[in-house]
Design a protein around this motif. Sequence first.
Motif, PDB file in Angstrom:
ATOM      1  N   PRO A  67       0.805  -1.230   0.000  1.00  0.00           N
ATOM      2  CA  PRO A  67       0.000   0.000   0.000  1.00  0.00           C
ATOM      3  C   PRO A  67       0.837   1.279   0.000  1.00  0.00           C
ATOM      4  O   PRO A  67       0.534   2.217  -0.741  1.00  0.00           O
ATOM      5  N   LEU A  68       1.890   1.316   0.801  1.00  0.00           N
ATOM      6  CA  LEU A  68       2.705   2.533   0.893  1.00  0.00           C
ATOM      7  C   LEU A  68       3.406   2.823  -0.428  1.00  0.00           C
ATOM      8  O   LEU A  68       3.465   3.968  -0.883  1.00  0.00           O
ATOM      9  N   LEU A  69       3.930   1.762  -1.074  1.00  0.00           N
ATOM     10  CA  LEU A  69       4.605   1.942  -2.364  1.00  0.00           C
ATOM     11  C   LEU A  69       3.607   2.355  -3.442  1.00  0.00           C
ATOM     12  O   LEU A  69       3.937   3.142  -4.333  1.00  0.00           O
ATOM     13  N   ALA A  70       2.390   1.817  -3.365  1.00  0.00           N
ATOM     14  CA  ALA A  70       1.361   2.181  -4.344  1.00  0.00           C
ATOM     15  C   ALA A  70       1.016   3.665  -4.234  1.00  0.00           C
ATOM     16  O   ALA A  70       0.910   4.376  -5.244  1.00  0.00           O
ATOM     17  N   GLN A 100       2.003   5.120   8.760  1.00  0.00           N
ATOM     18  CA  GLN A 100       2.686   5.636   7.570  1.00  0.00           C
ATOM     19  C   GLN A 100       1.743   5.682   6.370  1.00  0.00           C
ATOM     20  O   GLN A 100       1.766   6.636   5.587  1.00  0.00           O
ATOM     21  N   VAL A 101       0.916   4.652   6.252  1.00  0.00           N
ATOM     22  CA  VAL A 101      -0.030   4.597   5.128  1.00  0.00           C
ATOM     23  C   VAL A 101      -1.072   5.702   5.268  1.00  0.00           C
ATOM     24  O   VAL A 101      -1.391   6.403   4.298  1.00  0.00           O
ATOM     25  N   ALA A 102      -1.615   5.865   6.482  1.00  0.00           N
ATOM     26  CA  ALA A 102      -2.613   6.909   6.709  1.00  0.00           C
ATOM     27  C   ALA A 102      -2.027   8.293   6.437  1.00  0.00           C
ATOM     28  O   ALA A 102      -2.667   9.155   5.828  1.00  0.00           O
ATOM     29  N   ARG A 103      -0.779   8.503   6.890  1.00  0.00           N
ATOM     30  CA  ARG A 103      -0.126   9.799   6.669  1.00  0.00           C
ATOM     31  C   ARG A 103       0.102  10.059   5.191  1.00  0.00           C
ATOM     32  O   ARG A 103      -0.136  11.171   4.696  1.00  0.00           O
ATOM     33  N   LYS A 104       0.536   9.025   4.451  1.00  0.00           N
ATOM     34  CA  LYS A 104       0.805   9.195   3.021  1.00  0.00           C
ATOM     35  C   LYS A 104      -0.478   9.477   2.255  1.00  0.00           C
ATOM     36  O   LYS A 104      -0.488  10.325   1.332  1.00  0.00           O
ATOM     37  N   LEU A 105      -1.561   8.814   2.628  1.00  0.00           N
ATOM     38  CA  LEU A 105      -2.832   9.074   1.940  1.00  0.00           C
ATOM     39  C   LEU A 105      -3.303  10.497   2.213  1.00  0.00           C
ATOM     40  O   LEU A 105      -3.839  11.162   1.326  1.00  0.00           O
ATOM     41  N   ARG A 106      -3.070  10.995   3.432  1.00  0.00           N
ATOM     42  CA  ARG A 106      -3.454  12.357   3.748  1.00  0.00           C
ATOM     43  C   ARG A 106      -2.649  13.356   2.913  1.00  0.00           C
ATOM     44  O   ARG A 106      -3.200  14.340   2.388  1.00  0.00           O
ATOM     45  N   GLU A 107      -1.364  13.116   2.774  1.00  0.00           N
ATOM     46  CA  GLU A 107      -0.520  13.992   1.950  1.00  0.00           C
ATOM     47  C   GLU A 107      -0.959  13.946   0.490  1.00  0.00           C
ATOM     48  O   GLU A 107      -0.998  14.970  -0.198  1.00  0.00           O
ATOM     49  N   LEU A 139      -8.766  12.231   7.877  1.00  0.00           N
ATOM     50  CA  LEU A 139      -9.035  12.150   6.436  1.00  0.00           C
ATOM     51  C   LEU A 139     -10.472  12.542   6.081  1.00  0.00           C
ATOM     52  O   LEU A 139     -10.802  12.678   4.910  1.00  0.00           O
ATOM     53  N   GLN A 140     -11.305  12.710   7.101  1.00  0.00           N
ATOM     54  CA  GLN A 140     -12.727  12.957   6.860  1.00  0.00           C
ATOM     55  C   GLN A 140     -12.965  14.210   6.014  1.00  0.00           C
ATOM     56  O   GLN A 140     -13.815  14.229   5.124  1.00  0.00           O
ATOM     57  N   ASP A 141     -12.203  15.285   6.279  1.00  0.00           N
ATOM     58  CA  ASP A 141     -12.429  16.547   5.572  1.00  0.00           C
ATOM     59  C   ASP A 141     -12.062  16.473   4.096  1.00  0.00           C
ATOM     60  O   ASP A 141     -12.504  17.307   3.298  1.00  0.00           O
ATOM     61  N   TYR A 142     -11.246  15.494   3.724  1.00  0.00           N
ATOM     62  CA  TYR A 142     -10.841  15.370   2.323  1.00  0.00           C
ATOM     63  C   TYR A 142     -11.795  14.486   1.513  1.00  0.00           C
ATOM     64  O   TYR A 142     -11.698  14.454   0.289  1.00  0.00           O
ATOM     65  N   ALA A 143     -12.679  13.768   2.199  1.00  0.00           N
ATOM     66  CA  ALA A 143     -13.482  12.746   1.537  1.00  0.00           C
ATOM     67  C   ALA A 143     -14.940  13.167   1.375  1.00  0.00           C
ATOM     68  O   ALA A 143     -15.498  13.881   2.203  1.00  0.00           O
ATOM     69  N   VAL A 144     -15.534  12.722   0.280  1.00  0.00           N
ATOM     70  CA  VAL A 144     -16.969  12.864   0.069  1.00  0.00           C
ATOM     71  C   VAL A 144     -17.525  11.473  -0.194  1.00  0.00           C
ATOM     72  O   VAL A 144     -16.884  10.651  -0.870  1.00  0.00           O
ATOM     73  N   ARG A 145     -18.673  11.188   0.369  1.00  0.00           N
ATOM     74  CA  ARG A 145     -19.270   9.859   0.202  1.00  0.00           C
ATOM     75  C   ARG A 145     -20.293   9.888  -0.929  1.00  0.00           C
ATOM     76  O   ARG A 145     -21.105  10.810  -1.028  1.00  0.00           O
ATOM     77  N   TYR A 146     -20.250   8.842  -1.744  1.00  0.00           N
ATOM     78  CA  TYR A 146     -21.205   8.734  -2.853  1.00  0.00           C
ATOM     79  C   TYR A 146     -21.831   7.346  -2.803  1.00  0.00           C
ATOM     80  O   TYR A 146     -21.129   6.333  -2.708  1.00  0.00           O
ATOM     81  N   THR A 147     -23.163   7.306  -2.857  1.00  0.00           N
ATOM     82  CA  THR A 147     -23.889   6.041  -2.821  1.00  0.00           C
ATOM     83  C   THR A 147     -24.177   5.574  -4.242  1.00  0.00           C
ATOM     84  O   THR A 147     -24.882   6.258  -4.993  1.00  0.00           O
ATOM     85  N   LEU A 148     -23.625   4.440  -4.589  1.00  0.00           N
ATOM     86  CA  LEU A 148     -23.869   3.880  -5.923  1.00  0.00           C
ATOM     87  C   LEU A 148     -25.327   3.457  -6.018  1.00  0.00           C
ATOM     88  O   LEU A 148     -25.804   2.666  -5.195  1.00  0.00           O
ATOM     89  N   PRO A 149     -26.076   3.973  -6.987  1.00  0.00           N
ATOM     90  CA  PRO A 149     -27.496   3.607  -7.080  1.00  0.00           C
ATOM     91  C   PRO A 149     -27.661   2.143  -7.457  1.00  0.00           C
ATOM     92  O   PRO A 149     -26.786   1.537  -8.087  1.00  0.00           O
ATOM     93  N   GLY A 150     -28.792   1.569  -7.053  1.00  0.00           N
ATOM     94  CA  GLY A 150     -29.087   0.200  -7.445  1.00  0.00           C
ATOM     95  C   GLY A 150     -29.331   0.101  -8.938  1.00  0.00           C
ATOM     96  O   GLY A 150     -29.554   1.096  -9.631  1.00  0.00           O
ATOM     97  N   ALA A 151     -29.268  -1.122  -9.427  1.00  0.00           N
ATOM     98  CA  ALA A 151     -29.475  -1.346 -10.859  1.00  0.00           C
ATOM     99  C   ALA A 151     -30.879  -0.916 -11.259  1.00  0.00           C
ATOM    100  O   ALA A 151     -31.860  -1.296 -10.620  1.00  0.00           O
ATOM    101  N   ASP A 152     -30.989  -0.098 -12.313  1.00  0.00           N
ATOM    102  CA  ASP A 152     -32.303   0.336 -12.780  1.00  0.00           C
ATOM    103  C   ASP A 152     -32.841  -0.655 -13.807  1.00  0.00           C
ATOM    104  O   ASP A 152     -32.204  -1.666 -14.137  1.00  0.00           O
ATOM    105  N   THR A 153     -34.033  -0.360 -14.326  1.00  0.00           N
ATOM    106  CA  THR A 153     -34.707  -1.294 -15.239  1.00  0.00           C
ATOM    107  C   THR A 153     -33.882  -1.556 -16.491  1.00  0.00           C
ATOM    108  O   THR A 153     -33.772  -2.697 -16.951  1.00  0.00           O
ATOM    109  N   GLN A 154     -33.276  -0.509 -17.046  1.00  0.00           N
ATOM    110  CA  GLN A 154     -32.483  -0.675 -18.261  1.00  0.00           C
ATOM    111  C   GLN A 154     -31.279  -1.586 -18.019  1.00  0.00           C
ATOM    112  O   GLN A 154     -30.976  -2.467 -18.827  1.00  0.00           O
ATOM    113  N   GLU A 155     -30.609  -1.379 -16.900  1.00  0.00           N
ATOM    114  CA  GLU A 155     -29.444  -2.197 -16.573  1.00  0.00           C
ATOM    115  C   GLU A 155     -29.848  -3.655 -16.354  1.00  0.00           C
ATOM    116  O   GLU A 155     -29.161  -4.586 -16.792  1.00  0.00           O
TER     117      GLU A 155
END
Length: 496
Positions: A72-75, A101-108, A133-149
């Motif tokens: 994870p850190l190298l990624a 270290q991973v949490a710090r790197k993701l924050r940077e 990390l909360q202030d940097y993130a926004v949550r998005y809810t993936l909608p369920g499959a609709d009729t077309q899908e």
Amino acid sequence: MGLAAAVEELRTLILSFHPIIVMETVEEERVQQVLQTLAPTIPLPLFEWSVTRGLVRLPCAVGRALHGTTEPLLALGNMAEYTVEAIFCLQDFVPHLSEPQVARKLRELARQFSQTRSTIVLTGATVTLPAELQDYAVRYTLPGADTQELRQMVKAVLTSLKDKQPVKIDLQPWQMEELLRALQGMTLNQARQALAHAILVDGALSAADIPRILERKAQAIHAEGLLEYYPVTEPRTALGGFQRLKQWMQRAQMGFTPEAKALNLPLPKGILLVGVQGCGKSLAAKAIAQEWGMPLVKLDVGRLYDKYVGESEKNLRRALLLAGSLAPVVLWVDELEKAVGGGNDTDTGVSQRFLGTLLTWMQEKTQPVFIVATANDLTPLPPELLRKGRFDEIFFVDLPDEAERERIWQIHLHHRKQDPAQLDLPALVNASEGFSGAEIEQVVVAGLYRALYLQKPLDTALLLAELQQTIPLSVSRREEITHLRRFAQGRFTPVH
């Protein structure tokens, strides 16, 4: 809302410099589909990371994983050094954030990406971020499959199965629409498996497969633990009395008709049933769903609040989203006061956030989800929930009167294969004054057990003896019920 709308919403989030987008879902396949559709529209290259493969550019045909990026850190370091803006989808990355270290790197990295269009998409069944990390993130809810899908999925499954064996398709257009409605509410993979299983049972796709799919859906919803699903095919519920509620139901049902839609009439929102315990509020919820030919889903908010301390709002949002995907549906919110009442030392404000989430959803929902909320105690319910407009109507459920007790006795005796004509029904109705419907049912059950023990038919004397030995709530909790009746008088519509 389908994938096209999801693509547009995510595109807006990325273009507005959100460095981290959180998507809590088990549908990695759909996330990948959305992101692969989205990336060329910006345009941005798309990378995907997992601990088993490392960082891979999508589509996978572009190349192999970048060397050493399974760590994870190298990624994250590789992503920081990437000279071109890109979308990085990190699968099940959150457990690695326990390493400082991973949490710090993701924050940077998030701080770096907030100045560009580069975005990190964090996916997983549960994504809980560290506070920093909360202030940097926004949550998005993936909608369920609709009729077309779902329609595309059905075609893909049929094509796949036809390559292996002949499949007979025996569905009218309206039955195909009913099949697609039955598939709604499941993940795309669950829907695919349920459909394939139903076809392989008899080598055909027909109307007979719809009940099988509904059964699989009920199992999937039950396994998730947030809702309890009652299909339309449930045995009919006999509801004694409730004449005003029944008349209201017949009028409200017109709100779901094309004629009401043509007049721009709003869909019925829902009702609140308050009153004495054991007097049929739960039965009323089932009866409404059956009368309207809709499935019923039960949300036990008391259990939800107790079990998921700290995550109640998230689980409520998930449950409401799932209920919306099942529309048209009746949503039975049981013991509402346990969720929104608060007032205890361990509440920590959860009930207020719970209430806010519920009220916002009730105000903004556009799907035909009819709420039947029940409450035994009015005291904890906040005024904003009881004001006019939250519910179409608030009904008060009192102890049954003489005529209703007679009907209740008949229902429970018939249900247990007893002939009311062989009993002194007027005497039983008289002796059961002050008893709730649930208490009358228990008297019938106890009387039958005593009759089996004595090896004799059930008779009036046995039932009268059980009545004399039972102390009803109207006696044991007389003060509470009297207060409840006084409070409801003139404020709410009686169901009788």
